[in-house]
Enzyme design. Sequence first.
Site, PDB file in Angstrom:
ATOM      1  N   PHE A 119      45.215  42.962  33.413  1.00  0.00           N
ATOM      2  CA  PHE A 119      43.947  42.399  32.983  1.00  0.00           C
ATOM      3  C   PHE A 119      44.239  41.190  32.100  1.00  0.00           C
ATOM      4  O   PHE A 119      45.243  41.168  31.394  1.00  0.00           O
ATOM      5  CB  PHE A 119      43.148  43.446  32.190  1.00  0.00           C
ATOM      6  CG  PHE A 119      41.680  43.409  32.495  1.00  0.00           C
ATOM      7  CD1 PHE A 119      41.153  44.195  33.501  1.00  0.00           C
ATOM      8  CD2 PHE A 119      40.825  42.564  31.791  1.00  0.00           C
ATOM      9  CE1 PHE A 119      39.805  44.153  33.795  1.00  0.00           C
ATOM     10  CE2 PHE A 119      39.481  42.521  32.082  1.00  0.00           C
ATOM     11  CZ  PHE A 119      38.964  43.315  33.086  1.00  0.00           C
ATOM     12  N   GLN A 240      31.106  35.994  22.997  1.00  0.00           N
ATOM     13  CA  GLN A 240      31.868  35.659  24.196  1.00  0.00           C
ATOM     14  C   GLN A 240      30.924  35.259  25.330  1.00  0.00           C
ATOM     15  O   GLN A 240      29.922  35.934  25.567  1.00  0.00           O
ATOM     16  CB  GLN A 240      32.674  36.887  24.609  1.00  0.00           C
ATOM     17  CG  GLN A 240      33.883  36.562  25.432  1.00  0.00           C
ATOM     18  CD  GLN A 240      34.879  37.717  25.378  1.00  0.00           C
ATOM     19  OE1 GLN A 240      34.514  38.873  25.571  1.00  0.00           O
ATOM     20  NE2 GLN A 240      36.121  37.413  25.100  1.00  0.00           N
ATOM     21  N   HIS A 242      30.570  33.844  29.510  1.00  0.00           N
ATOM     22  CA  HIS A 242      31.155  33.729  30.842  1.00  0.00           C
ATOM     23  C   HIS A 242      30.615  32.424  31.424  1.00  0.00           C
ATOM     24  O   HIS A 242      29.444  32.123  31.259  1.00  0.00           O
ATOM     25  CB  HIS A 242      30.722  34.938  31.675  1.00  0.00           C
ATOM     26  CG  HIS A 242      31.423  35.061  32.980  1.00  0.00           C
ATOM     27  ND1 HIS A 242      31.151  34.227  34.033  1.00  0.00           N
ATOM     28  CD2 HIS A 242      32.386  35.898  33.414  1.00  0.00           C
ATOM     29  CE1 HIS A 242      31.921  34.554  35.054  1.00  0.00           C
ATOM     30  NE2 HIS A 242      32.687  35.572  34.700  1.00  0.00           N
ATOM     31  N   LEU A 252      26.011  37.899  36.554  1.00  0.00           N
ATOM     32  CA  LEU A 252      27.261  37.157  36.695  1.00  0.00           C
ATOM     33  C   LEU A 252      27.586  36.809  38.149  1.00  0.00           C
ATOM     34  O   LEU A 252      27.393  37.610  39.054  1.00  0.00           O
ATOM     35  CB  LEU A 252      28.422  37.973  36.138  1.00  0.00           C
ATOM     36  CG  LEU A 252      28.547  38.045  34.630  1.00  0.00           C
ATOM     37  CD1 LEU A 252      29.843  38.737  34.246  1.00  0.00           C
ATOM     38  CD2 LEU A 252      28.494  36.653  33.997  1.00  0.00           C
ATOM     39  N   THR A 254      30.937  36.002  40.114  1.00  0.00           N
ATOM     40  CA  THR A 254      32.365  36.181  39.864  1.00  0.00           C
ATOM     41  C   THR A 254      33.137  34.857  39.925  1.00  0.00           C
ATOM     42  O   THR A 254      32.790  33.952  40.678  1.00  0.00           O
ATOM     43  CB  THR A 254      32.996  37.168  40.870  1.00  0.00           C
ATOM     44  OG1 THR A 254      34.410  36.997  40.861  1.00  0.00           O
ATOM     45  CG2 THR A 254      32.518  36.910  42.275  1.00  0.00           C
ATOM     46  N   GLU A 255      34.210  34.804  39.121  1.00  0.00           N
ATOM     47  CA  GLU A 255      35.048  33.614  39.130  1.00  0.00           C
ATOM     48  C   GLU A 255      35.756  33.444  40.465  1.00  0.00           C
ATOM     49  O   GLU A 255      36.242  32.365  40.793  1.00  0.00           O
ATOM     50  CB  GLU A 255      36.047  33.675  37.968  1.00  0.00           C
ATOM     51  CG  GLU A 255      35.328  33.384  36.671  1.00  0.00           C
ATOM     52  CD  GLU A 255      36.130  33.705  35.433  1.00  0.00           C
ATOM     53  OE1 GLU A 255      36.447  32.772  34.702  1.00  0.00           O
ATOM     54  OE2 GLU A 255      36.417  34.889  35.204  1.00  0.00           O
ATOM     55  N   ARG A 286      38.464  29.690  31.670  1.00  0.00           N
ATOM     56  CA  ARG A 286      37.059  29.933  31.350  1.00  0.00           C
ATOM     57  C   ARG A 286      36.486  28.990  30.301  1.00  0.00           C
ATOM     58  O   ARG A 286      35.416  28.430  30.476  1.00  0.00           O
ATOM     59  CB  ARG A 286      36.911  31.349  30.791  1.00  0.00           C
ATOM     60  CG  ARG A 286      36.526  32.347  31.800  1.00  0.00           C
ATOM     61  CD  ARG A 286      36.205  33.644  31.085  1.00  0.00           C
ATOM     62  NE  ARG A 286      36.146  34.712  32.067  1.00  0.00           N
ATOM     63  CZ  ARG A 286      35.769  35.948  31.800  1.00  0.00           C
ATOM     64  NH1 ARG A 286      35.442  36.279  30.570  1.00  0.00           N
ATOM     65  NH2 ARG A 286      35.732  36.850  32.738  1.00  0.00           N
ATOM     66  N   HIS A 353      27.894  37.314  26.788  1.00  0.00           N
ATOM     67  CA  HIS A 353      28.389  38.553  27.343  1.00  0.00           C
ATOM     68  C   HIS A 353      28.665  39.616  26.264  1.00  0.00           C
ATOM     69  O   HIS A 353      28.347  40.765  26.435  1.00  0.00           O
ATOM     70  CB  HIS A 353      29.679  38.220  28.084  1.00  0.00           C
ATOM     71  CG  HIS A 353      30.215  39.309  28.938  1.00  0.00           C
ATOM     72  ND1 HIS A 353      29.447  39.937  29.882  1.00  0.00           N
ATOM     73  CD2 HIS A 353      31.442  39.866  28.999  1.00  0.00           C
ATOM     74  CE1 HIS A 353      30.191  40.853  30.487  1.00  0.00           C
ATOM     75  NE2 HIS A 353      31.393  40.841  29.966  1.00  0.00           N
ATOM     76  N   ARG A 396      37.412  38.582  22.081  1.00  0.00           N
ATOM     77  CA  ARG A 396      37.815  39.917  22.520  1.00  0.00           C
ATOM     78  C   ARG A 396      38.616  39.854  23.822  1.00  0.00           C
ATOM     79  O   ARG A 396      38.294  39.092  24.719  1.00  0.00           O
ATOM     80  CB  ARG A 396      36.563  40.756  22.762  1.00  0.00           C
ATOM     81  CG  ARG A 396      36.804  42.119  23.366  1.00  0.00           C
ATOM     82  CD  ARG A 396      35.490  42.762  23.785  1.00  0.00           C
ATOM     83  NE  ARG A 396      34.840  41.989  24.840  1.00  0.00           N
ATOM     84  CZ  ARG A 396      34.872  42.299  26.139  1.00  0.00           C
ATOM     85  NH1 ARG A 396      35.526  43.372  26.544  1.00  0.00           N
ATOM     86  NH2 ARG A 396      34.255  41.551  27.032  1.00  0.00           N
TER      87      ARG A 396
END
Lengths: 586, 76
Positions: A119, A240, A242, A252, A254-255, A286, A353, A396
Amino acid sequence: MAITTRQFDAVVVGAGGSGLRAALQLAEANLRVAVLSKVFPTRSHTVAAQGGVSASLGNEEPDNWHWHMYDTVKGSDYLGDQDAIEFMCRKANEAVIELEHFGMPFDRLDNGKIYQRPFGGHTSNYGERAVKRACAAADRTGHAMLHTLYQRNVRAKTQFFVEWMALDLVRNQAGDVLGVVAMEMETGEVAILHAKATLLATGGAGRIYSASTNAFINTGDGLGMAARAGIPLEDMEFWQFHPTGVAGAGVLITEGVRGEGGFLLNKNGERFMERYAPTVKDLASRDVVARAMATEIKEGRGAGKDADHILLKLDHLGADVIDKRLPGIREIAKKFANVDPAKDPIPVVPTCHYQMGGIPTNMHGQVLAGHSGNAIVKGLYAAGECACVSVHGANRLGTNSLLDLLVFGKASGEQVVKDLRADAIAHQDLPKDAADRALARLARLDSAKSGESVHEVGAELRRTMQLHCGVFRFPDSLAEGVRKINEVAERAGRLYFKDKSKVFNTARVEALELENLVEVAVSTMVSAHARQESRGAHDRSDFPNRDDANWMKHTFWYKEGNRLEYRPVNLKPLTVESFEPKARVY
Amino acid sequence: MGDLDRIRWQCRRGMLELDLVLNRFVEAELEGLSPEQLGVFRAFLAENDTLLLAWVMGQEEPPAQYTGLVRQLQQR
């Protein structure tokens, strides 16, 4: 007005991951626990967490908590408290294994051990290479966690007050917290839940932004209650984001869309990432992408009639490729953006987020009374996203949020048990004015014959935060934002709704929630305006660098006087050497 | 009235996607639902969020009693 009083050993406000974990600790110690929740516990926002929970189990490859700790300190951009971070990373394995013993259906390896996947930001050997540290239950980790903890609580005879909303804390002359005033939605009845310990676990408040991935329930009720009771809020400027949420909806995208060859356009149809990141373009990290998008919008090149979003183009990939490589994306775009991305671009915008700041606590979940010293508010505890321990600091790491709520949910529960046993205390007497603040708020709302619309003031609050305190922050815009958000706060003092009925009156609940959002929004804007540096998620155009000499400190915002104070970051871990600040490069 | 208000509140979920889909539907259609349709909707709201999401997004086939409702939700 006489109101019902009910007595418990402990009251937990919020039934997401941290609230349920804490409640379990209390119920298993045979304390009488009441858990309040606006919605049925397994519909708390923890259910939306997909990624996993991190622990250095080392099931797939060598790993240890020192490396996890390093990643977390670095990820926090050196704003996280290193004692709390060490505590969390050391407790991670125990927390995950314990959850497994509770029945959590983690994905497994062939040898029966918990499967782990890599991750972002998690590495082995102090940043050397990616490590497999995230434990998951398919893409439903949060869901599985909530159900596991809920079942366990039912077994332990935790008492749930479902569809109850906590309104305000009860504090006596000495400053001790003696419970909460709460409203049962079904009847509109108000009661005092009188407790020896009160634990706030109300989650994040991402609904302060018009672009937010947070569910509607995430209105920062615990933060509002704390602020009104004179308790400061810590590091509220850190949120945070996105880069690509559907404009106007927050869902969202997705990237992976950019990974497969989708790219971003401004209103002139220009592929602007070529200017900001000539080599990697739309595949930049990001923060770089989000900053570029915010700059385009700020400089008037946003798309749409309000020039307030960016277009994500992927029709050139063709319907077949989109369906095959990006399953679900067309459904999401059609449903929430009203476009078929095989034909038209998706309107997107940087989207809030996660909240890194919150109610200041030590690593035992005890709420700090103020910015200086270690004095605590007796009887009050907080855990999870509503709390600021601080383990996430300015940013985070993915999978650390579920870990946070397990570790600090349990730790705060243990502390409550210890405090109640040590003092063997009886309930302190309720002050005469225990419910006054909450009743006055309700009375004002119920008697108002005219005033400001909850819907309009809420929309203005979210618009102001998005425009003036979003993912990339500009000095003139922040100053204007402070003026505007104070104006919103003032309007929120005159909220009015027509329907005064008692039973499931959503209008009344939304007015009460908006009062909480106001505290969160004002603290965020004022804290962000004052912090003259860029660190983690707080990114300023006029101060592009981290400034450790002046700003390696936590912000403490006090509602009274809209005042800011600061507290040094704790750089001293519990047992290991300190991680000295370095540039955060990946 | 009370019953519809309870249903409105129970459309507050743990996931934003569901908040959006359910609230759109409720605003447009709740008051026009027949008693039978209301019964189905009430039962639907008692299901888990992850199931609701999979049905509404077309990733899983809903049980027969929800097919009509899910189709209505998808059209919103």
